[in-house]
Design a protein around this motif. Structure first.
Motif, PDB file in Angstrom:
ATOM      1  N   GLY A   8      10.078  16.237  -4.231  1.00  0.00           N
ATOM      2  CA  GLY A   8      10.567  15.056  -3.537  1.00  0.00           C
ATOM      3  C   GLY A   8      12.075  15.066  -3.399  1.00  0.00           C
ATOM      4  O   GLY A   8      12.771  15.899  -3.968  1.00  0.00           O
ATOM      5  N   LEU A  17       9.850  17.996   4.278  1.00  0.00           N
ATOM      6  CA  LEU A  17       9.832  18.285   2.847  1.00  0.00           C
ATOM      7  C   LEU A  17       8.503  18.939   2.520  1.00  0.00           C
ATOM      8  O   LEU A  17       7.501  18.691   3.199  1.00  0.00           O
ATOM      9  CB  LEU A  17       9.975  17.010   2.006  1.00  0.00           C
ATOM     10  N   LEU A  19       6.021  19.209  -0.786  1.00  0.00           N
ATOM     11  CA  LEU A  19       5.707  18.836  -2.154  1.00  0.00           C
ATOM     12  C   LEU A  19       4.772  19.875  -2.763  1.00  0.00           C
ATOM     13  O   LEU A  19       3.947  20.470  -2.071  1.00  0.00           O
ATOM     14  CB  LEU A  19       5.041  17.466  -2.201  1.00  0.00           C
ATOM     15  N   ARG A  37       0.044   8.043  -2.313  1.00  0.00           N
ATOM     16  CA  ARG A  37       1.422   7.567  -2.352  1.00  0.00           C
ATOM     17  C   ARG A  37       1.447   6.063  -2.570  1.00  0.00           C
ATOM     18  O   ARG A  37       0.503   5.342  -2.244  1.00  0.00           O
ATOM     19  CB  ARG A  37       2.174   7.943  -1.075  1.00  0.00           C
ATOM     20  N   LEU A  85       9.152  13.341   9.344  1.00  0.00           N
ATOM     21  CA  LEU A  85       9.101  12.218   8.405  1.00  0.00           C
ATOM     22  C   LEU A  85       9.693  10.957   8.999  1.00  0.00           C
ATOM     23  O   LEU A  85      10.648  11.014   9.790  1.00  0.00           O
ATOM     24  CB  LEU A  85       9.825  12.591   7.106  1.00  0.00           C
ATOM     25  N   THR A  90       8.465   6.681   3.039  1.00  0.00           N
ATOM     26  CA  THR A  90       9.144   6.528   1.756  1.00  0.00           C
ATOM     27  C   THR A  90       8.180   5.979   0.715  1.00  0.00           C
ATOM     28  O   THR A  90       7.554   4.933   0.924  1.00  0.00           O
ATOM     29  CB  THR A  90      10.354   5.583   1.895  1.00  0.00           C
ATOM     30  N   TYR A  93       4.998   9.890  -4.407  1.00  0.00           N
ATOM     31  CA  TYR A  93       3.816  10.681  -4.069  1.00  0.00           C
ATOM     32  C   TYR A  93       3.209  11.257  -5.347  1.00  0.00           C
ATOM     33  O   TYR A  93       3.902  11.847  -6.170  1.00  0.00           O
ATOM     34  CB  TYR A  93       4.180  11.807  -3.108  1.00  0.00           C
ATOM     35  N   THR A 114       6.383  12.099  -7.529  1.00  0.00           N
ATOM     36  CA  THR A 114       7.697  12.544  -7.096  1.00  0.00           C
ATOM     37  C   THR A 114       8.139  11.636  -5.950  1.00  0.00           C
ATOM     38  O   THR A 114       7.353  11.331  -5.050  1.00  0.00           O
ATOM     39  CB  THR A 114       7.667  14.025  -6.677  1.00  0.00           C
ATOM     40  N   VAL A 116       9.861  10.378  -2.638  1.00  0.00           N
ATOM     41  CA  VAL A 116      10.313  10.801  -1.314  1.00  0.00           C
ATOM     42  C   VAL A 116      10.987   9.614  -0.642  1.00  0.00           C
ATOM     43  O   VAL A 116      10.386   8.546  -0.521  1.00  0.00           O
ATOM     44  CB  VAL A 116       9.133  11.293  -0.455  1.00  0.00           C
ATOM     45  N   THR A 117      12.230   9.811  -0.229  1.00  0.00           N
ATOM     46  CA  THR A 117      12.978   8.757   0.449  1.00  0.00           C
ATOM     47  C   THR A 117      13.399   9.264   1.819  1.00  0.00           C
ATOM     48  O   THR A 117      14.058  10.309   1.918  1.00  0.00           O
ATOM     49  CB  THR A 117      14.221   8.339  -0.351  1.00  0.00           C
TER      50      THR A 117
END
Length: 120
Positions: A8, A17, A19, A37, A85, A90, A93, A114, A116-117
């Motif tokens: 993340g 990204l 993961l 998520r 994304l 956001t 996850y 993790t 994710v933003t």
């Protein structure tokens, strides 16, 4: 079964990204692997899942065409490639393990998540 998600971070809208989720312990060939998520203030939701063989996958409508789940059973690792994304992606996850066909509301195993933003 222990599951550890990683990968993340902070990404701009439109970015990508990947993961990863490493499984250890008594892994079983009857388990599918999934990603869930949870966004701030919202309930946890299903994102994607893949069967043990990797031959079957399923996705939430909100991520179809943008996210791809895959797995490497030699490495006991499952991946989530996230492209295009959006800020609404956001969330924290989590990876999880459950029999194929699960609704993923209460997976048998799941690990730490993790974050994710996605910035706009």
């Amino acid at each position: 079964v222990q599951l550890q998600a990683s990968g993340g971070g902070l990404v701009q809208a439109g970015g990508s990204l990947r993961l990863s989720c490493a499984a250890s312990g008594r892994t079983s060939n009857s388990y599918a692997m999934g990603w869930l998520r949870q966004a701030p203030g919202k309930e946890r939701e299903f994102v994607a899942a893949i069967s043990w063989s990797g031959g079957s996958t399923t996705y939430a409508d909100s991520v179809k065409g943008r996210f791809t789940i895959s797995r490497d059973n030699v490495k006991n690792t499952v991946y989530l490639q996230m492209n295009s994304l959006k800020p609404e992606d956001t969330a924290v996850y989590f990876c999880a393990a459950d029999p194929w066909g699960s609704r993923w509301s209460q997976p048998r195993y799941w690990g730490q998540g993790t974050l994710v933003t996605v910035s706009s």
